[in-house]
Design a protein around this motif. Structure first.
Motif, short mmCIF file in Angstrom:
data_model
loop_
_atom_site.label_atom_id
_atom_site.label_comp_id
_atom_site.label_asym_id
_atom_site.label_seq_id
_atom_site.Cartn_x
_atom_site.Cartn_y
_atom_site.Cartn_z
N ALA A 113 0.82 -1.21 0.00
CA ALA A 113 0.00 0.00 0.00
C ALA A 113 0.85 1.25 0.00
CB ALA A 113 -0.93 0.01 1.21
N ASP A 114 2.06 1.16 0.58
CA ASP A 114 2.94 2.32 0.64
C ASP A 114 3.53 2.64 -0.73
OD1 ASP A 114 4.27 1.56 3.92
OD2 ASP A 114 2.60 2.81 3.32
N THR A 115 3.76 1.64 -1.55
CA THR A 115 4.50 1.84 -2.79
C THR A 115 3.68 1.57 -4.04
OG1 THR A 115 5.31 -0.45 -2.69
CG2 THR A 115 6.67 1.24 -1.66
N SER A 116 2.43 1.20 -3.88
CA SER A 116 1.63 0.83 -5.04
C SER A 116 1.42 1.99 -6.01
CB SER A 116 0.27 0.27 -4.59
OG SER A 116 -0.42 1.25 -3.83
N ALA A 117 1.44 3.22 -5.46
CA ALA A 117 1.20 4.38 -6.32
C ALA A 117 2.46 4.86 -7.03
CB ALA A 117 0.63 5.52 -5.48
N LEU A 118 3.60 4.25 -6.74
CA LEU A 118 4.86 4.69 -7.34
C LEU A 118 5.10 3.97 -8.67
CD1 LEU A 118 7.18 4.67 -4.18
CD2 LEU A 118 5.81 6.55 -5.09
N ASN A 119 5.67 4.71 -9.64
CA ASN A 119 6.03 4.08 -10.91
C ASN A 119 7.40 3.43 -10.79
OD1 ASN A 119 7.96 6.13 -11.27
ND2 ASN A 119 6.42 7.48 -12.24
N ALA A 120 7.86 2.82 -11.88
CA ALA A 120 9.12 2.08 -11.85
C ALA A 120 10.31 2.99 -11.53
CB ALA A 120 9.34 1.37 -13.18
N ILE A 121 10.30 4.19 -12.10
CA ILE A 121 11.42 5.12 -11.85
C ILE A 121 11.43 5.54 -10.38
CG2 ILE A 121 12.33 7.40 -12.40
CD1 ILE A 121 11.24 7.05 -15.23
N GLN A 122 10.24 5.83 -9.83
CA GLN A 122 10.17 6.23 -8.43
C GLN A 122 10.57 5.09 -7.50
OE1 GLN A 122 6.05 7.47 -8.58
NE2 GLN A 122 6.61 9.65 -8.40
N LEU A 123 10.21 3.85 -7.87
CA LEU A 123 10.61 2.70 -7.05
C LEU A 123 12.12 2.56 -7.03
CD1 LEU A 123 7.89 0.08 -8.07
CD2 LEU A 123 8.19 1.11 -5.81
N LYS A 124 12.76 2.77 -8.19
CA LYS A 124 14.21 2.68 -8.25
C LYS A 124 14.85 3.80 -7.43
CE LYS A 124 18.11 0.96 -9.70
NZ LYS A 124 18.56 -0.37 -9.20
N GLU A 125 14.27 5.01 -7.52
CA GLU A 125 14.79 6.14 -6.74
C GLU A 125 14.63 5.87 -5.25
OE1 GLU A 125 14.26 11.01 -6.45
OE2 GLU A 125 12.70 9.79 -7.40
N ARG A 126 13.50 5.26 -4.88
CA ARG A 126 13.26 4.93 -3.49
C ARG A 126 14.30 3.94 -2.97
NH1 ARG A 126 10.35 1.25 -0.30
NH2 ARG A 126 9.24 2.25 1.43
N GLU A 127 14.61 2.97 -3.78
CA GLU A 127 15.60 1.97 -3.39
C GLU A 127 16.97 2.61 -3.19
OE1 GLU A 127 17.60 -2.08 -5.28
OE2 GLU A 127 15.62 -1.42 -5.97
N THR A 128 17.30 3.55 -4.08
CA THR A 128 18.60 4.24 -3.97
C THR A 128 18.67 5.08 -2.70
OG1 THR A 128 18.76 4.34 -6.39
CG2 THR A 128 20.17 5.84 -5.13
N VAL A 129 17.60 5.83 -2.40
CA VAL A 129 17.60 6.67 -1.20
C VAL A 129 17.68 5.82 0.05
CG1 VAL A 129 16.23 8.31 0.14
CG2 VAL A 129 16.35 8.55 -2.34
N LEU A 130 16.95 4.68 0.06
CA LEU A 130 17.01 3.79 1.22
C LEU A 130 18.42 3.24 1.42
CD1 LEU A 130 13.67 1.78 0.88
CD2 LEU A 130 14.34 3.23 2.81
N ALA A 131 19.09 2.91 0.33
CA ALA A 131 20.45 2.39 0.44
C ALA A 131 21.39 3.45 1.02
CB ALA A 131 20.94 1.94 -0.93
N LEU A 132 21.21 4.71 0.57
CA LEU A 132 22.05 5.79 1.10
C LEU A 132 21.77 6.03 2.58
CD1 LEU A 132 21.89 8.32 -1.88
CD2 LEU A 132 23.92 7.12 -1.05
N LEU A 133 20.50 5.99 2.94
CA LEU A 133 20.15 6.17 4.35
C LEU A 133 20.75 5.06 5.20
CD1 LEU A 133 16.42 7.24 3.92
CD2 LEU A 133 18.22 8.65 4.94
N ASP A 134 20.68 3.84 4.69
CA ASP A 134 21.26 2.71 5.40
C ASP A 134 22.77 2.88 5.55
OD1 ASP A 134 20.38 0.60 6.82
OD2 ASP A 134 20.05 -0.75 5.14
N GLU A 135 23.39 3.33 4.46
CA GLU A 135 24.85 3.50 4.47
C GLU A 135 25.28 4.54 5.50
OE1 GLU A 135 28.29 5.24 1.42
OE2 GLU A 135 26.39 4.49 0.62
N HIS A 136 24.49 5.59 5.63
CA HIS A 136 24.82 6.67 6.57
C HIS A 136 24.10 6.49 7.91
CE1 HIS A 136 27.09 9.32 3.83
NE2 HIS A 136 26.29 8.85 2.89
#
Length: 686
Positions: A623-646
Motif C-alpha cells: 500500500a505504501d509503494t503501489s502508487a509509485l512508478n518504476a522510476i520512483q521505485l528505483k529512486e526509493r531503493e537508492t535513497v534507502l540504500a544511502l540512508l542505510d549507508e549513513h
C-alpha cells in the motif's frame, strides 16, 4: 443643565425610563437599573438635589487608615494617570469600598469647582447618597463603566462624565474604585481604557505590598507579555502554596474564583514545582521560561522571583560597593557564598537548553554542574538518542577545561583495528597506510580539554587496559614509539548498556569501571520526560524563527508515541514536519505514519525476532509503494540504500546528494520512506 427647563427634561427622562414609558431607552441597561434603584430602593428624588454627606476629620482619618495600603499603592498611578490625560478640567478620584473619597488628584481650580458640589476628599459617593454616578454605580456593578453627563441621577452632575473601574484585592473583594471625572464627553472612552490599565497596576501593587515575603510568579501565554500588566501574578509561599492570585492569573488558568486556586499547591496550576520554576528563572537570567498548565496542554511563559529582603540587599551592597574595604568574617563568608551562588547560577544558565521543566533532568543537570568543577569522571547513562553527546558538550562548556577542546570518540562506530590508533595516535610510518607525518590521538587532542568516550561499553578488552593506564598515570604512548606525552583532561563516558552487568559477565574491566564511574548521571528517555512538549517547541524554534504551531491532534500523537530513537528521532520527525508543512500549523498529515498510529516500540519492549525500524522501512507494505512508478521505485531503493549507508543520518545523506535537508525530507515523503531507524544510530544530531 442650569435652567429649570433642562432640569425638568432630565427628571422626566429618569422617571419615564424607570416606569418603562419610553419607546427607546436613552441610556444603558446598567444606568437604567441604577436609576431604578435610586428611585425605588433609596427613595431619592431626581428633582431635589442633596449634597453627599462629608465625614468629619476623625472619621476620615479612620477611613484612610483602614485603606492605607490601597492609598499607598494608588498614589503614583493616580498621578501618572492625571499626567497622561493632560486635561486641567478633570480629577482622578479614589474611593474606598463604601464610596468614601480617600484620595484625589486635580488642578486647584477644578478641585474647588467640583468641591462645591460635594466631589472632594471625605465625601460619601455611594448610590444611596449621590445617586447614579461613576464611583457609586461601579461599586454596585463590580465592573468598569462610564456615566456620561445626562446619565447621572441628579441634574446637578449632568455636566460631568465619569469613567470608573473597580479595584479588587487578592481575595476577589472590592478594595475600592478608581475614577476619572471630567467635563469633557470626548475623554470618556480614552479615559476608561487608561483607568482600567491603572486599576490593574494598583491590584498588582496590592499583592506585592501584602505579600512582600512571598515568592512572586508572573506569567502569560505569550512571552512578550510576561513583564506587562497583562501578565498573571501569583504570590506563593516557600512551601509551594498559592497565597494570592490576580484576576488575570485566574482568567488565564481558567479558574472561576480565588477560592479554586488560593490555598492550593502551585502544582495544581502548573506542571512544575516552585523550586524548579525559581531555579529555571535564575538560570535563564529571569527571561521567561516555559511551563504548562497542570490540567491542560496550555503553554505559559513565566518568571519566578524570590522575595528581596533587607539582608540580601545588604549583602549585595557589600559585594558591589568598591568603597567597602574591610568587612567582618561573617560578612566575608556571606560574600563568598553569594559569589559561589552567582557562579553556580551562571553555570546552570549555560545548561538551560538541556531541559524545559522536567524535574528528573533538572536534578541531573544541577548535580553535573557541581561535580564537573572538581574534574570528577562522569558516566552518562541513557538510551540511544537521549542526547548524551549534547549533554557532555554542555558540561564541557562550564568545566574548568572549557578553554580546551571537546573531543568525542564513538567506540561503537570505529572498527576495532582503528580504535587504538584513533585514541592513542601513532608516529610516522608506524604501520602500513599510516599518514606520512603521523597523527595525534584523540587523547592528546583532548589535553587541557574534555575527552568524551561514547558507547564505552563497546571498547575491546585490550584497549580497556591501555585506557586504564592512561587514566592512572596521566600519560599516553602513541603507537610505534616509546615516548610518552603527559595529558590532563576531563573524562566523560557514555553508554546505553548496563556497564555493571558487563563487568559481571566479564565483558568490561571492573577496575576501569570504578575508575570511570566518579559519578553516574541518568538521562531519561523522551517518553518519560515531563517537558516533552516544551522540548518539541524548542526544537521547532531552533529550526525556524517563526515555526508553525503544533495542532492539538499532532501534540497528542507526538506525546503518545514511544520514541524508541528519543530526541534524535524526534528532531528528525519535526524537521520533516516543518519541511512538509505549508501553513501555520503542523498536523498529523505531516507526521510519519508510525508516530500518528503509535506503532513505535522501544528497544526494550520490541520482540527479539521483530525487524528493526530500518528493516521495517525496507519491508514497507504494498500500500505504501503501489502508487509509485518504476522510476520512483528505483529512486526509493537508492535513497534507502544511502540512508542505510549513513545509518539514517539525514544531514549526511543530504550533504552527499548535494541537496538541502528539507528537499530530502520532501523526497522521502513523496517516495513513502518513513523516517525511522533502529537504536544503533550513533549520529550526534540529538
Amino acid at each position: 443643565m442650569s435652567s429649570l427647563a433642562d432640569i425638568d427634561t432630565h427628571v422626566r427622562e429618569v422617571l419615564s425610563t424607570v416606569n418603562h414609558q419610553l419607546a427607546t431607552r436613552p441610556t444603558s441597561d446598567s444606568v437604567a437599573q441604577s436609576w431604578a434603584r435610586c428611585l425605588n430602593e433609596f427613595r431619592l428624588d431626581p428633582a431635589r438635589f442633596v449634597t453627599p454627606p462629608i465625614l468629619t476629620q476623625q472619621e476620615l482619618a479612620a477611613r484612610r487608615e483602614a485603606a492605607s495600603d490601597l492609598i499607598a499603592c494608588s498614589k503614583l498611578e493616580m498621578t501618572t494617570l492625571y499626567q497622561q490625560l493632560a486635561d486641567p478640567e478633570l480629577a482622578v478620584v479614589l474611593v474606598d469600598p463604601e464610596g468614601v473619597i480617600v484620595h484625589q488628584v486635580s488642578s486647584v481650580p477644578f478641585g474647588e469647582a467640583i468641591g462645591a458640589d460635594g466631589l472632594r476628599v471625605g465625601a460619601l459617593w455611594s448610590e444611596r447618597e449621590a445617586g447614579t454616578n461613576g464611583m457609586g454605580t461601579c461599586l454596585v456593578e463590580r465592573d468598569c463603566l462610564a456615566v456620561c453627563q445626562h446619565e447621572h441621577f441628579y441634574s446637578r452632575y449632568t455636566s460631568l462624565t465619569c469613567s470608573a473601574a473597580p479595584i479588587f484585592d487578592d481575595r476577589g473583594v472590592i478594595a475600592g474604585v478608581l475614577d476619572v471625572t471630567s467635563r469633557s464627553k470626548l475623554l470618556q472612552q480614552h479615559s476608561l481604557v487608561l483607568v482600567g490599565m491603572s486599576r490593574q497596576m494598583i491590584e498588582n501593587r496590592l499583592i506585592d505590598a501584602r505579600y512582600r515575603h512571598a515568592n512572586m510568579i508572573h506569567f502569560h501565554s505569550r512571552p512578550e507579555f510576561v513583564s506587562t500588566l497583562h501578565a498573571g501574578k501569583l504570590a506563593v509561599s516557600d512551601s509551594g502554596v498559592v497565597l494570592a492570585a490576580s484576576r488575570s492569573a485566574l482568567f488565564q488558568l481558567d479558574f472561576r474564583s480565588h477560592t479554586e486556586l488560593v490555598g492550593k499547591r502551585i502544582e495544581e496550576a502548573f506542571n512544575s514545582s516552585l523550586e524548579d520554576m525559581i531555579a529555571r528563572s535564575i538560570r535563564g537570567s529571569f527571561h521567561p521560561v516555559t511551563v504548562y498548565s497542570a490540567n491542560a496542554n496550555n503553554r505559559f511563559f513565566l518568571v519566578a522571583q524570590t522575595p528581596r529582603d533587607a539582608a540580601t540587599s545588604a549583602t549585595r551592597i557589600l559585594m558591589t560597593d568598591p568603597t567597602v574595604r574591610d568587612v567582618s568574617p561573617g560578612a566575608r563568608n556571606r560574600t563568598v557564598k553569594q559569589r559561589d551562588t552567582r557562579e553556580q547560577t551562571s553555570r546552570l544558565d549555560k545548561l538551560s537548553h538541556l531541559e524545559f521543566g522536567d524535574p528528573g533532568m533538572a536534578s541531573q543537570i544541577q548535580l553535573a554542574a557541581r561535580v564537573i568543577q572538581r574534574k570528577i569522571p562522569i558516566i552518562l547513562k541513557g538510551q540511544t538518542g537521549t542526547g548524551k553527546e549534547v549533554f557532555a558538550n554542555a558540561l564541557h562548556s562550564i568545566s574548568p577545561n572549557c578553554a580546551g577542546a571537546f573531543v568525542a570518540v564513538n567506540c561503537a562506530s570505529l572498527p576495532e583495528n582503528l580504535i587504538e590508533s584513533e585514541l592513542f595516535g601513532y608516529r610516522a610510518g608506524a604501520f602500513t597506510g599510516a599518514q606520512r607525518e603521523g597523527r595525534r590521538g584523540k587523547i592528546v587532542q583532548a589535553n587541557g580539554g574534555t575527552l568524551f568516550l561514547d558507547e564505552i561499553g563497546d571498547m575491546p578488552m585490550a584497549l580497556q587496559a591501555r585506557l586504564l593506564r592512561v587514566l592512572e598515570e596521566h600519560e599516553v604512548t602513541p603507537l610505534g614509539t616509546e615516548n610518552t606525552i603527559k595529558v590532563d583532561f576531563q573524562l566523560i563516558s557514555a553508554s546505553h548498556r548496563n556497564l555493571m552487568e558487563l563487568v559481571q559477565t566479564g565483558q568490561f574491566r571492573e577496575d576501569l569501571y570504578y575508575r570511570l564511574n566518579g559519578i553516574e548521571l541518568n538521562l531519561p528517555a523522551l517518553r518519560d520526560r515531563a517537558d516533552a512538549l516544551a522540548l518539541m517547541q524548542h526544537i521547532l524554534e531552533s529550526e525556524l524563527d517563526d515555526p508553525p504551531a503544533l495542532s492539538a491532534e499532532a501534540q497528542h500523537a507526538l506525546l503518545s508515541y514511544a520514541w524508541p530513537g528519543n530526541i534524535r528521532q524526534l528532531r528528525h520527525v519535526l524537521q520533516m514536519a516543518v519541511a512538509l508543512c505549508d501553513g501555520a500549523e503542523i498536523r498529523c498529515s505531516h507526521l510519519p505514519a508510525e508516530v500518528v498510529h503509535g506503532t513505535g516500540a522501544s528497544p526494550a519492549t520490541r520482540p527479539s525476532g521483530a525487524p528493526s525500524m530500518v528493516q521495517a522501512a525496507h519491508l514497507a507494505d504494498d500500500a505504501d509503494t503501489s502508487a509509485l512508478n518504476a522510476i520512483q521505485l528505483k529512486e526509493r531503493e537508492t535513497v534507502l540504500a544511502l540512508l542505510d549507508e549513513h545509518r539514517w543520518n539525514v544531514s549526511n545523506v543530504a550533504k552527499g546528494l548535494g541537496i538541502s535537508r528539507n528537499t530530502l525530507y520532501r523526497k522521502m515523503h513523496r517516495l513513502h520512506i518513513r523516517l525511522s531507524h533502529d537504536g544503533s544510530d550513533p549520529s550526534p544530531e540529538a
